[in-house]
Design an enzyme around this catalytic site. Structure first.
Site, PDB file in Angstrom:
ATOM      1  N   ASP A 159      -2.987   5.085   5.473  1.00 34.19           N
ATOM      2  CA  ASP A 159      -3.896   3.757   5.739  1.00 34.19           C
ATOM      3  C   ASP A 159      -4.365   3.727   7.156  1.00 34.19           C
ATOM      4  O   ASP A 159      -3.339   3.707   8.032  1.00 34.19           O
ATOM      5  CB  ASP A 159      -3.441   2.646   4.975  1.00 34.19           C
ATOM      6  CG  ASP A 159      -2.170   1.612   5.908  1.00 34.19           C
ATOM      7  OD1 ASP A 159      -2.593   0.591   5.757  1.00 34.19           O
ATOM      8  OD2 ASP A 159      -1.527   2.188   5.958  1.00 34.19           O
TER       9      ASP A 159
ATOM     10  N   ILE B  43       1.104  -1.209  -0.061  1.00 35.77           N
ATOM     11  CA  ILE B  43       0.061  -0.070   0.117  1.00 35.77           C
ATOM     12  C   ILE B  43       0.970   1.337  -0.102  1.00 35.77           C
ATOM     13  O   ILE B  43       0.837   2.053  -0.914  1.00 35.77           O
ATOM     14  CB  ILE B  43      -0.903   0.025   1.290  1.00 35.77           C
ATOM     15  CG1 ILE B  43      -1.743  -1.104   1.372  1.00 35.77           C
ATOM     16  CG2 ILE B  43      -1.771   1.274   1.273  1.00 35.77           C
ATOM     17  CD1 ILE B  43      -2.891  -1.228   2.370  1.00 35.77           C
ATOM     18  N   THR B  44       1.682   1.135   1.012  1.00 31.87           N
ATOM     19  CA  THR B  44       2.675   2.634   0.926  1.00 31.87           C
ATOM     20  C   THR B  44       4.052   1.962   1.296  1.00 31.87           C
ATOM     21  O   THR B  44       4.663   3.014   1.599  1.00 31.87           O
ATOM     22  CB  THR B  44       2.174   3.511   2.208  1.00 31.87           C
ATOM     23  OG1 THR B  44       2.230   2.680   3.634  1.00 31.87           O
ATOM     24  CG2 THR B  44       0.747   4.138   2.082  1.00 31.87           C
TER      25      THR B  44
END
Lengths: 503, 503
Positions: B267, B208-209
């Site tokens: 997130d 995601i990151t």
């Protein structure tokens, strides 16, 4: 010359209009994509001479563009000051450092002044993508901004654009918080005050979430896209103007933020106050009167909420050196009869012309606001403003001033309602007990307002009126059958808009 | 036949790749734009037979398309099951009613279960634009979701996709909350547990990151894009699998939300818990072990935060009928040496092969997690799991099982690091006192990870080690000079990553 070892590309123009977002189209097999590791939706920097823009990359796998070429959206050409055939380079974007402040705010930290300045500066420069602006709008929504944060935001927005200077010591302005269909007092208040000798360089917005913004309404009668120079000339000549604020970049960042608020159908108190006062300050106003209509279906639903807004408006005004007066008004039903740009303009003209059929509610609101401004400006004793303003209207001086301002702005034309019409009648007899302004606005928007200036609603059933079964409640106006159908579909699925009860 | 009085258009294909967003290109003078009142950036419904998609309109003012034609982005063709030459209609979008719940949440109202179900269903169907998803992600960020809301979100996400059924009564799974570079225990834990006879249909996410997700790492060794049928076959044959969750639509909405979280680099806890547990539940797991690394620069920074997450994980597990065990681990420094897909895979293989140079920290973490799972599953007495799991690893049974799973998934290949390398050396001598994992991850991402699987960092300076001036701290790997430059620019402007102090 573009060569296969550089990141230089030659621009082609395909006339692609993507509204406010810059898009660059590049071939998937292009040397720049390959060497820089760009894929679809990468945000990139497009550079042309001393100009740079941020653009979103769309990758093309067909031969509509040749190797060594790139296509920009029309906005991209404008922002980059580029022509077809010009050479550009496309490079990686540096990380946008200020967005970490937005992220911190999501996790509950307050913005400090420097953080807001950096965010607003980066948005103004076009560094934020729409989804980043959506996150910023969301963290600023509801009651997430404290007074200090609203003050920082207001100051940052003032600094983001141009600022008008006037030789007059006192410059007045007015603003309505909105949410009330048909509440179009500006084109009445401005000529009254200008006729009274005040300086009122009024700029207005287009609609954010409503069927018409004041600028949309005025535009059906006279051009509103004035430059700063034109505003100065019109005001120098006539004392007042009625211009669209977005065209003069008084707070350019506001228009960027508003386009996202519009898509989300959200506009929050803190951002609204910063938006309004930053534009007033940038226009050089020293005294501002704010109209806050209150009603169950208006933007502001309760007196408590209105009092809180009043406090914020006054406190932020104080912080930026502006005197702010607030008028809390009745927002329980539409003002006038028209909802939509041209339909509202017809009401305005009817008031200015002192016609017998003119909507008195619109007239009285406008005169009340003009009167309070005359008092604030010292041109009428406390309590005598209303009468003085009414005198200026009824004498015909306001109408004459209105025509003179229109002439100075580029000429006057009569507004025209859309040709397709559908009449909505009462299904039973009864007295009008309530009107759902939000649903009414929605119908007007689905019918095409404000995009189609002649579209909207003419409303004929004010609160308290007795209507017989089959009698007209309101008429929907539309330019196209498609839009009329959407308005009617919504109307039929949305329940009561006008509630009738046995008398 | 498209005629000028209908809203029928003929599709053309120009190979335009816009990633996950559907774009439709139409002529500004097209009869549909005119009759329906569409302008640039309008969100419209594109209809083809029984299929409908929502798309963003880009308006074209040149002749690259003919009157009566429309162009769709490649995604649009896929989602609409359409071919070049097919006829489509383009119509207005009905208002997305569930977004009013997101708006209400901005103003502080809590989500109820029905609201979240409607939002997730609409996002799953592709009705939300990216900016609407950005607003949803933002209102769910930080501590904005209560336990009840996280439970609703988890249930709604489970319902949004397919669900695996197993004949086994007990199905185990593991998950690491992440944020710790190199913490790639899955491809070690899965073969240990499968070799022990347990059923572990493991699905993992992509990054995601972070510079690498587990699926990104495993993909450098074996295919991870398995269908549901393939997962069932592999697990039936070998007891375990190592698949990418996104490919099997176990929680398809999660991938849509994650693409926006990725763009925002956010997130949030609530969404993370819902994302993790919904995927476990959809995979049919009955027992799940969660690894939460804690450290100043890991995703979870304090024990308190970890305890709160543990509570949420267990309580949400209880609500959805899943037994959840949590292991809070040391997250003060990277695990293993590699950061980035292939570099981490090389560490994994070294552990599975019991090489003398294998990173013991990665090995011990994997064995600890596998051991706890053996205990939870009743295959080892409390306290004896670690030893049993270590035995399976050291005997070579785990390596053999790993190869067998890879073979069942489509074959094994050795991972390969990127060719361009840059060595970062100590500027002075000293003992490593702290390591900034976030900055380290950023450098690895700028170098190209996870997009370029061979890119990233090999880290050589663990906490407490004495390094001499000029000695290697870490090596940056990159596929392109452009990406390497960006990594180095950030490195030089970002201050200390490895802090050295006099011993």
């Amino acid at each position: 010359m573009p060569d296969s070892n550089s990141n230089i590309l030659r621009l082609r123009r395909l006339g692609i209009d993507t509204h406010t977002e810059n898009i660059v189209f590049m071939r998937a097999d292009c040397q720049v994509c390959r060497s820089e590791g760009f894929t679809a939706n990468t945000r990139v920097s497009v550079n042309h001479g001393s100009h740079h823009i941020i653009a979103t990359l769309n990758v093309i796998t067909s031969d509509i563009i040749q190797p060594g070429e790139a296509v920009l959206s029309e906005e991209g050409f404008r922002h980059l000051h580029a022509q077809e055939g010009d050479l550009i380079t496309v490079t990686h974007l540096r990380p946008i450092l200020s967005f970490s402040e937005v992220r911190a705010k999501m996790f509950g930290r307050k913005f400090n002044e420097e953080a807001i300045q950096r965010i607003i500066a980066d948005i103004t420069q076009g560094l934020y993508s729409k989804i980043e602006i959506a996150a910023f709008v969301t963290v600023c929504s509801g009651d997430n901004l404290g007074l200090d944060e609203v003050i920082y935001l207001t100051r940052a927005m003032i600094e983001s654009g141009s600022r008008l200077q006037w030789k007059e010591k006192m410059v007045v302005d007015k603003h309505c918080v909105g949410g009330l269909p048909g509440n179009r007092t500006t084109p009445i208040v401005v000529p009254i005050l200008a006729a009274a000798g005040l300086t009122i360089p009024k700029t207005s917005s287009r609609a954010i979430t409503s069927p018409a913004g004041t600028a949309d309404v005025i535009e059906t009668m006279t051009p509103v896209d004035l430059t700063l120079e034109q505003i100065k000339e019109v005001v120098k000549k006539e004392g007042g103007c009625m211009a669209w604020g977005g065209a003069v970049k008084l707070s350019p960042v506001d228009d960027i933020i508003i386009s996202v608020e519009k898509a989300l159908d959200v506009d929050s108190a803190g951002q609204m106050i910063a938006s309004v006062l930053s534009k007033k300050a940038a226009a050089g106003s020293t005294h501002t009167v704010i109209d806050i209509p209150v009603g169950q279906t208006a933007k502001v639903r309760s007196k408590e909420e209105a009092f809180l807004l009043e406090y914020y408006f006054r406190a932020v005004g104080l912080a930026i050196g502006m005197e702010v007066e607030v008028l809390i008004t009745d927002g329980t039903q539409p003002v006038g009869k028209g909802i939509g740009p041209a339909l509202e303009a017809l009401d305005v003209l009817s008031v200015l012309r002192n016609e017998a059929a003119a909507p008195t509610d619109l007239r009285d609101r406008a005169v009340q606001l003009a009167g309070l401004t005359l008092e604030v400006a010292g041109l009428a004793p406390k309590g005598a403003g209303f009468e003085k303003a009414m005198g200026i209207l009824q004498s015909g001086a306001a109408l004459e001033k209105f025509y003179r301002i229109c002439a100075a702005q580029g000429g006057f034309q009569e507004p025209v309602a859309s040709p397709l019409q559908h009449e909505v009648v009462a299904m039973s007899s009864g007295v009008v007990r309530s009107i759902d302004n939000r649903k009414l606005a929605k119908v007007a928007k689905l019918a095409g307002a404000p995009k189609s200036p002649g579209a909207g609603i003419r409303f004929q059933a004010p609160l308290g009126r007795y209507v017989k079964k089959g009698e007209l409640l309101f008429t929907i106006y539309s330019e196209s059958q498609g839009e009329l159908s959407y308005a009617l579909n919504y109307l039929h699925s949305s329940g009561h808009i006008v509630e009738l009860v046995s008398p």
